[in-house]
Design a protein around this motif. Structure first.
Motif, PDB file in Angstrom:
ATOM      1  N   ARG A  97      31.021 -25.549  35.098  1.00  0.00           N
ATOM      2  CA  ARG A  97      29.772 -25.223  35.013  1.00  0.00           C
ATOM      3  C   ARG A  97      28.697 -26.463  34.792  1.00  0.00           C
ATOM      4  N   ILE A  98      29.288 -27.620  34.019  1.00  0.00           N
ATOM      5  CA  ILE A  98      28.373 -28.487  33.821  1.00  0.00           C
ATOM      6  C   ILE A  98      28.071 -29.136  35.247  1.00  0.00           C
ATOM      7  N   GLN A  99      29.170 -29.585  36.117  1.00  0.00           N
ATOM      8  CA  GLN A  99      28.976 -30.274  37.210  1.00  0.00           C
ATOM      9  C   GLN A  99      28.215 -29.383  38.165  1.00  0.00           C
ATOM     10  N   LEU A 100      27.851 -28.045  38.196  1.00  0.00           N
ATOM     11  CA  LEU A 100      27.023 -27.191  38.875  1.00  0.00           C
ATOM     12  C   LEU A 100      25.652 -27.442  38.291  1.00  0.00           C
ATOM     13  N   GLU A 101      25.390 -27.408  37.098  1.00  0.00           N
ATOM     14  CA  GLU A 101      24.029 -27.615  36.305  1.00  0.00           C
ATOM     15  C   GLU A 101      23.629 -28.893  36.571  1.00  0.00           C
ATOM     16  N   THR A 102      24.387 -29.807  36.869  1.00  0.00           N
ATOM     17  CA  THR A 102      23.865 -31.198  37.178  1.00  0.00           C
ATOM     18  C   THR A 102      23.244 -31.254  38.743  1.00  0.00           C
ATOM     19  N   LEU A 103      23.786 -30.245  39.541  1.00  0.00           N
ATOM     20  CA  LEU A 103      23.528 -30.246  40.901  1.00  0.00           C
ATOM     21  C   LEU A 103      22.214 -29.072  40.897  1.00  0.00           C
ATOM     22  N   SER A 104      21.670 -28.771  39.877  1.00  0.00           N
ATOM     23  CA  SER A 104      20.572 -27.597  39.869  1.00  0.00           C
ATOM     24  C   SER A 104      21.210 -26.352  40.510  1.00  0.00           C
ATOM     25  N   VAL A 105      22.283 -26.057  40.674  1.00  0.00           N
ATOM     26  CA  VAL A 105      22.718 -24.872  41.067  1.00  0.00           C
ATOM     27  C   VAL A 105      22.642 -23.715  40.058  1.00  0.00           C
ATOM     28  N   PRO A 106      21.793 -22.554  40.203  1.00  0.00           N
ATOM     29  CA  PRO A 106      21.251 -21.732  39.037  1.00  0.00           C
ATOM     30  C   PRO A 106      22.584 -20.724  39.005  1.00  0.00           C
ATOM     31  N   PHE A 107      22.546 -20.468  37.500  1.00  0.00           N
ATOM     32  CA  PHE A 107      23.418 -19.375  37.047  1.00  0.00           C
ATOM     33  C   PHE A 107      22.571 -18.165  36.813  1.00  0.00           C
ATOM     34  N   ILE A 108      22.630 -17.244  37.575  1.00  0.00           N
ATOM     35  CA  ILE A 108      21.621 -15.985  37.589  1.00  0.00           C
ATOM     36  C   ILE A 108      22.325 -14.711  36.612  1.00  0.00           C
ATOM     37  N   ASP A 109      21.229 -14.273  36.359  1.00  0.00           N
ATOM     38  CA  ASP A 109      21.403 -13.132  35.262  1.00  0.00           C
ATOM     39  C   ASP A 109      21.266 -11.713  35.994  1.00  0.00           C
ATOM     40  N   ASP A 110      20.136 -11.655  36.724  1.00  0.00           N
ATOM     41  CA  ASP A 110      19.910 -10.419  37.680  1.00  0.00           C
ATOM     42  C   ASP A 110      20.808 -10.142  38.991  1.00  0.00           C
ATOM     43  N   PHE A 111      21.918  -9.572  38.629  1.00  0.00           N
ATOM     44  CA  PHE A 111      22.727  -9.702  39.905  1.00  0.00           C
ATOM     45  C   PHE A 111      22.070  -8.744  41.009  1.00  0.00           C
ATOM     46  N   GLN A 112      21.700  -7.777  40.839  1.00  0.00           N
ATOM     47  CA  GLN A 112      21.155  -6.553  41.685  1.00  0.00           C
ATOM     48  C   GLN A 112      20.322  -7.183  42.629  1.00  0.00           C
ATOM     49  N   SER A 113      19.192  -7.932  42.040  1.00  0.00           N
ATOM     50  CA  SER A 113      18.392  -8.829  42.522  1.00  0.00           C
ATOM     51  C   SER A 113      18.688  -9.634  43.630  1.00  0.00           C
ATOM     52  N   ALA A 114      19.683 -10.494  43.162  1.00  0.00           N
ATOM     53  CA  ALA A 114      20.437 -11.587  43.801  1.00  0.00           C
ATOM     54  C   ALA A 114      21.253 -10.963  45.142  1.00  0.00           C
ATOM     55  N   LEU A 115      21.705  -9.902  44.919  1.00  0.00           N
ATOM     56  CA  LEU A 115      22.463  -9.404  45.843  1.00  0.00           C
ATOM     57  C   LEU A 115      21.441  -8.839  47.226  1.00  0.00           C
ATOM     58  N   LYS A 116      20.453  -8.468  46.814  1.00  0.00           N
ATOM     59  CA  LYS A 116      19.584  -8.083  47.900  1.00  0.00           C
ATOM     60  C   LYS A 116      19.107  -9.141  48.783  1.00  0.00           C
ATOM     61  N   THR A 117      18.957 -10.489  48.240  1.00  0.00           N
ATOM     62  CA  THR A 117      18.187 -11.447  48.793  1.00  0.00           C
ATOM     63  C   THR A 117      19.315 -12.590  49.443  1.00  0.00           C
ATOM     64  N   THR A 118      20.469 -12.486  49.032  1.00  0.00           N
ATOM     65  CA  THR A 118      21.686 -13.270  49.560  1.00  0.00           C
ATOM     66  C   THR A 118      21.950 -13.323  51.108  1.00  0.00           C
ATOM     67  N   ASP A 119      22.338 -14.391  51.530  1.00  0.00           N
ATOM     68  CA  ASP A 119      22.712 -14.220  53.098  1.00  0.00           C
ATOM     69  C   ASP A 119      24.305 -13.883  53.363  1.00  0.00           C
ATOM     70  N   PHE A 120      25.138 -14.293  52.222  1.00  0.00           N
ATOM     71  CA  PHE A 120      26.558 -14.153  52.176  1.00  0.00           C
ATOM     72  C   PHE A 120      27.040 -14.464  50.629  1.00  0.00           C
ATOM     73  N   LEU A 121      28.168 -13.617  50.634  1.00  0.00           N
ATOM     74  CA  LEU A 121      29.001 -13.594  49.131  1.00  0.00           C
ATOM     75  C   LEU A 121      30.188 -13.922  48.846  1.00  0.00           C
ATOM     76  N   VAL A 122      30.591 -14.788  48.039  1.00  0.00           N
ATOM     77  CA  VAL A 122      31.901 -15.177  47.848  1.00  0.00           C
ATOM     78  C   VAL A 122      32.363 -14.476  46.761  1.00  0.00           C
ATOM     79  N   ASP A 123      33.479 -13.456  46.865  1.00  0.00           N
ATOM     80  CA  ASP A 123      33.986 -12.589  45.885  1.00  0.00           C
ATOM     81  C   ASP A 123      35.163 -13.397  45.237  1.00  0.00           C
TER      82      ASP A 123
END
Length: 237
Positions: A97-123
Motif C-alpha cells: 500500500r505504501i508503494q502505491l501511495e508514494t506513486l499517488s495511486v488513490p485508494f477509493i471509498d466510493d466503489f459505485q461511483s468508481a465503477l461507473k467511470t472506470t475503463d477496465f476492472l481487475v478482479d
C-alpha cells in the motif's frame, strides 16, 4: 493449446514447495504474479483504450497480487485506482500500500461511483483458496461488478466461483463471466466453466516442479510473462 488444471490443494502445496524447497519468498511470488496480471491488462486493454483502471482487492494473497499489478500499471502510464474494503493485516500488504501511495495511486471509498467511470476492472478479490459463500461486503461488490458495463480481468478465478465447481447456482456471481481470466502457475479446475479470453502467467516454474505436479511448461514468447491460451472444457482440463 490447453493445459492441465491443478487443484486448490495442489496449488497450495506447489506454493509451499516453491518457498520451502525452491528458495522463493512470498514477496517474490506476489511480485511475479502481479507483473503477469499487469501484462495481461496491457494485452487486453492497452492505454489507448482508456487509462482508468479500477483494481478491486481482497484481504489475502490474491488482493496482494492486485496491489502489485496496480503499481506496474501506474508505471506503464495507466491511471489506476484501488478499492480495498477489507485490507490484509500482514506487513507485506502494508508495504504494498505504501508503494502505491508514494506513486499517488488513490485508494477509493466510493466503489459505485468508481465503477461507473472506470475503463477496465481487475478482479483480485479471491483466488484458489476461496470456498463457501461470499461474506459482506464482497457479495454486494461482486453483484455490482456482475451488472456493470465494463470489461473485467479476473485473477486466478472469477471471484465468487468455487474452484472446483465453477459459478454459484444462485446469488452474487451466478452470472459472472469476466471478459478475461489469468491463471497463475496453472489453470484451476473452474476454468472448465469459463468462456472468454484466458491467459497463463508464471514464467518461473522449473521442470522438477512441473514434473512433480504433472503440469505443462507453456512456451512464453520473447520477454512476455503471460501467454494467451484457449479454454478446452472437453480436453486436458
Amino acid at each position: 493449446m490447453s493445459l492441465k488444471a491443478i487443484s486448490a490443494t495442489d496449488a497450495a502445496s506447489l506454493d509451499k514447495d516453491l518457498m520451502e524447497i525452491g528458495g522463493w519468498s512470498l514477496d517474490q511470488l506476489m511480485e511475479l504474479a502481479g507483473l503477469s496480471v499487469s501484462q495481461a491488462v496491457w494485452k487486453i486493454h492497452p492505454p489507448n483504450a482508456g487509462k482508468n483502471i479500477l483494481v478491486v482487492c481482497g484481504p489475502g494473497n490474491n488482493g496482494g497480487d492486485g496491489l502489485v499489478a496496480a503499481r506496474h500499471l501506474a508505471h506503464y502510464g495507466y491511471t489506476p485506482s484501488v478499492y480495498y474494503p477489507k485490507q490484509g493485516k500482514n506487513e507485506l500488504y502494508q508495504r504494498l500500500r505504501i508503494q502505491l501511495e508514494t506513486l499517488s495511486v488513490p485508494f477509493i471509498d466510493d466503489f459505485q461511483s468508481a465503477l461507473k467511470t472506470t475503463d477496465f476492472l481487475v478482479d483480485a478479490i479471491f483466488g484458489f483458496s476461496f470456498g463457501g459463500a461470499l461474506r459482506d461486503p464482497f457479495g454486494e461488490i461482486v453483484r455490482q461488478i456482475e451488472s456493470a458495463n465494463v470489461q473485467v480481468l479476473s485473477v486466478d478465478a472469477p471471484s465468487s466461483w468455487d474452484i472446483q465447481g465453477g459459478p454459484p447456482k444462485e446469488g452474487p456471481g451466478a452470472k459472472f463471466m469476466p471478459h478475461a481470466l489469468i491463471s497463475l502457475s496453472a489453470p484451476k479446475p473452474c476454468v472448465a466453466f469459463y468462456r472468454g479470453r484466458h491467459f497463463i502467467g508464471g514464467r518461473f516454474l522449473t521442470k522438477d516442479i512441473t514434473d512433480k505436479y504433472g503440469l505443462d511448461l507453456p512456451k512464453y514468447q520473447g520477454i512476455d510473462q503471460v501467454l494467451e491460451i484457449g479454454v478446452d472444457a472437453e480436453g486436458r482440463l
